[in-house]
Design a protein around this motif. Sequence first.
Motif, PDB file in Angstrom:
ATOM      1  N   GLU A 285       0.563  -1.525   0.263  1.00 31.79           N
ATOM      2  CA  GLU A 285      -0.112   0.131  -0.267  1.00 31.79           C
ATOM      3  C   GLU A 285       1.065   1.440  -0.090  1.00 31.79           C
ATOM      4  O   GLU A 285       0.582   2.277   0.661  1.00 31.79           O
ATOM      5  N   LYS A 286       1.848   1.260  -0.734  1.00 33.65           N
ATOM      6  CA  LYS A 286       2.886   2.101  -0.346  1.00 33.65           C
ATOM      7  C   LYS A 286       2.497   2.846  -2.192  1.00 33.65           C
ATOM      8  O   LYS A 286       2.684   4.461  -2.244  1.00 33.65           O
ATOM      9  N   LEU A 287       2.137   2.419  -2.426  1.00 26.11           N
ATOM     10  CA  LEU A 287       1.282   2.713  -4.547  1.00 26.11           C
ATOM     11  C   LEU A 287      -0.510   2.739  -4.570  1.00 26.11           C
ATOM     12  O   LEU A 287      -0.604   1.554  -3.535  1.00 26.11           O
ATOM     13  N   PRO A 288      -0.824   3.700  -5.088  1.00 21.73           N
ATOM     14  CA  PRO A 288      -0.457   4.839  -5.471  1.00 21.73           C
ATOM     15  C   PRO A 288      -0.150   5.580  -4.175  1.00 21.73           C
ATOM     16  O   PRO A 288      -0.417   5.787  -2.768  1.00 21.73           O
ATOM     17  N   ALA A 289       0.936   6.915  -4.136  1.00 18.35           N
ATOM     18  CA  ALA A 289       1.400   7.934  -3.492  1.00 18.35           C
ATOM     19  C   ALA A 289       0.246   8.555  -2.960  1.00 18.35           C
ATOM     20  O   ALA A 289      -0.356   9.114  -3.353  1.00 18.35           O
ATOM     21  N   ALA A 290       0.544   9.463  -1.806  1.00 15.57           N
ATOM     22  CA  ALA A 290      -0.760  10.215  -1.455  1.00 15.57           C
ATOM     23  C   ALA A 290      -0.820  11.566  -1.997  1.00 15.57           C
ATOM     24  O   ALA A 290      -1.116  12.563  -2.169  1.00 15.57           O
ATOM     25  N   ASP A 291       0.671  12.074  -1.909  1.00 19.80           N
ATOM     26  CA  ASP A 291       1.280  12.986  -3.140  1.00 19.80           C
ATOM     27  C   ASP A 291       2.790  13.281  -3.176  1.00 19.80           C
ATOM     28  O   ASP A 291       3.139  12.385  -3.494  1.00 19.80           O
ATOM     29  N   ARG A 292       2.825  14.524  -3.635  1.00 18.06           N
ATOM     30  CA  ARG A 292       4.108  14.362  -4.361  1.00 18.06           C
ATOM     31  C   ARG A 292       5.211  13.964  -4.006  1.00 18.06           C
ATOM     32  O   ARG A 292       6.694  13.643  -3.942  1.00 18.06           O
ATOM     33  N   ARG A 293       5.717  14.431  -2.648  1.00 17.59           N
ATOM     34  CA  ARG A 293       6.443  14.326  -1.435  1.00 17.59           C
ATOM     35  C   ARG A 293       6.437  12.795  -1.560  1.00 17.59           C
ATOM     36  O   ARG A 293       7.683  12.565  -1.204  1.00 17.59           O
ATOM     37  N   GLN A 294       5.391  12.300  -0.651  1.00 20.04           N
ATOM     38  CA  GLN A 294       5.857  11.288  -1.213  1.00 20.04           C
ATOM     39  C   GLN A 294       5.889  10.572  -2.186  1.00 20.04           C
ATOM     40  O   GLN A 294       6.699   9.636  -1.710  1.00 20.04           O
ATOM     41  N   GLY A 295       5.689  10.816  -3.541  1.00 18.06           N
ATOM     42  CA  GLY A 295       6.121  10.430  -4.218  1.00 18.06           C
ATOM     43  C   GLY A 295       7.899  10.160  -4.438  1.00 18.06           C
ATOM     44  O   GLY A 295       8.250   9.370  -5.333  1.00 18.06           O
ATOM     45  N   LYS A 296       8.260  11.121  -4.369  1.00 22.66           N
ATOM     46  CA  LYS A 296      10.139  11.682  -4.352  1.00 22.66           C
ATOM     47  C   LYS A 296      10.075  10.172  -3.384  1.00 22.66           C
ATOM     48  O   LYS A 296      11.602  10.275  -3.660  1.00 22.66           O
ATOM     49  N   LEU A 297       9.755  10.709  -1.641  1.00 23.94           N
ATOM     50  CA  LEU A 297      10.736   9.475  -1.263  1.00 23.94           C
ATOM     51  C   LEU A 297      10.702   8.003  -2.071  1.00 23.94           C
ATOM     52  O   LEU A 297      11.593   6.961  -1.625  1.00 23.94           O
ATOM     53  N   LEU A 298       9.271   7.483  -2.394  1.00 19.76           N
ATOM     54  CA  LEU A 298       9.089   6.157  -3.581  1.00 19.76           C
ATOM     55  C   LEU A 298      10.390   6.197  -3.911  1.00 19.76           C
ATOM     56  O   LEU A 298      10.869   5.211  -4.492  1.00 19.76           O
ATOM     57  N   LEU A 299      10.350   7.370  -5.262  1.00 21.95           N
ATOM     58  CA  LEU A 299      11.105   7.365  -6.592  1.00 21.95           C
ATOM     59  C   LEU A 299      12.488   7.358  -6.193  1.00 21.95           C
ATOM     60  O   LEU A 299      13.181   6.304  -6.494  1.00 21.95           O
ATOM     61  N   ARG A 300      13.146   7.718  -4.666  1.00 24.25           N
ATOM     62  CA  ARG A 300      14.420   7.394  -4.321  1.00 24.25           C
ATOM     63  C   ARG A 300      14.259   6.072  -3.818  1.00 24.25           C
ATOM     64  O   ARG A 300      15.549   5.066  -3.759  1.00 24.25           O
ATOM     65  N   GLU A 301      13.434   5.508  -2.861  1.00 25.31           N
ATOM     66  CA  GLU A 301      13.732   3.735  -2.861  1.00 25.31           C
ATOM     67  C   GLU A 301      13.737   2.718  -4.124  1.00 25.31           C
ATOM     68  O   GLU A 301      14.167   1.832  -3.780  1.00 25.31           O
ATOM     69  N   LEU A 302      13.109   3.418  -5.284  1.00 23.11           N
ATOM     70  CA  LEU A 302      13.105   2.875  -6.511  1.00 23.11           C
ATOM     71  C   LEU A 302      14.427   2.384  -6.366  1.00 23.11           C
ATOM     72  O   LEU A 302      15.103   1.774  -7.406  1.00 23.11           O
ATOM     73  N   ALA A 303      15.139   4.099  -6.833  1.00 24.31           N
ATOM     74  CA  ALA A 303      16.504   4.142  -7.717  1.00 24.31           C
ATOM     75  C   ALA A 303      16.985   3.911  -6.967  1.00 24.31           C
ATOM     76  O   ALA A 303      18.684   2.602  -6.965  1.00 24.31           O
TER      77      ALA A 303
END
Length: 310
Positions: A285-303
């Motif tokens: 339940e990390k995706l979809p992200a709640a907002d852009r801030r969370q999206g940036k954190l998840l993108l960093r985790e993916l990277a």
Amino acid sequence: MRILLFAALWPEVRELVRMTGMRARQSQLPYRQYQDERGEVLLTLTGPGPVAVAAAVGAVLAVHGPASLVLVGSAAGKMIGQYVGPYRVNRLIDADGRRSFYPDLIYPCAFPLPEAALYSRSRIWTPEEIRTVCDPKGGLGGESPAGRGPNSGAGVSLFDMEGAAFFQAANSYLGPQQIHILKMVSDRGQAEGERMTAQLLETRMRSGLSQIEAYLRALMKEARKEEETADRMAAVLPGQEELVRRAGDLCCSASMKEQLKQLLTYAGLAGKDWRGRLKQMEAKEKLPAADRRQGKLLLRELADWVMRDE
């Protein structure tokens, strides 16, 4: 179509059509066309001369789209030793415009042919003109007519009316590595009053048609390999719709979307199951992200996951 084949005159390819089992094809274009049983090769008879071949190339490409283009035909020239087969053109000289062109002879390596330079113009060449051009002291434009490359055919020079126009028209749509010109020596230039008969032309072309057929088979084999590679790449790389959906899940800005595309592309090429990783993030339940801030954190985790050695 994998190969769009062109020839100026019917006698040049009559026997090739028979050997390959091609059949006449109904077309909306004003040209005689023949197609093989598997639908991989389409032959178009253009008629002689630079204008005719350029018009045919443009018309056929407009209907059938990109493919490997091959011009097969006869040319004036001098026989070298006992060789009577086809030459692969490695250099084109437009004798009317005094320009040179160089097809990229990348493949097929599976069936190499001797190479030759090809001089083209809008009029039939005479023996005297050919001797003048081939004079090492006074070649056209001060250039030596000798072919180049490891299979240069001992500096063979050929002469026709269609080659340069064919290349220029095809190169408007395709890269030079997709353009192939195969020529057989049919005569030494026609003096005034001489005439090449259809029967004589067909006879002289026949000796090299088995090599031309083998070249086309090798070219189709290379095309199949490229298509298989493209299919494999498409299976591991993100498509446009998939990228848009995943960018929405991460609330990506334009720059984040570009970063996401680079990460997923790298992961696919590295053999990492990025689709499985994203499904795991959904399951948690990390995706979809709640907002852009969370999206940036998840993108960093993916990277971090993509760059991690496993």
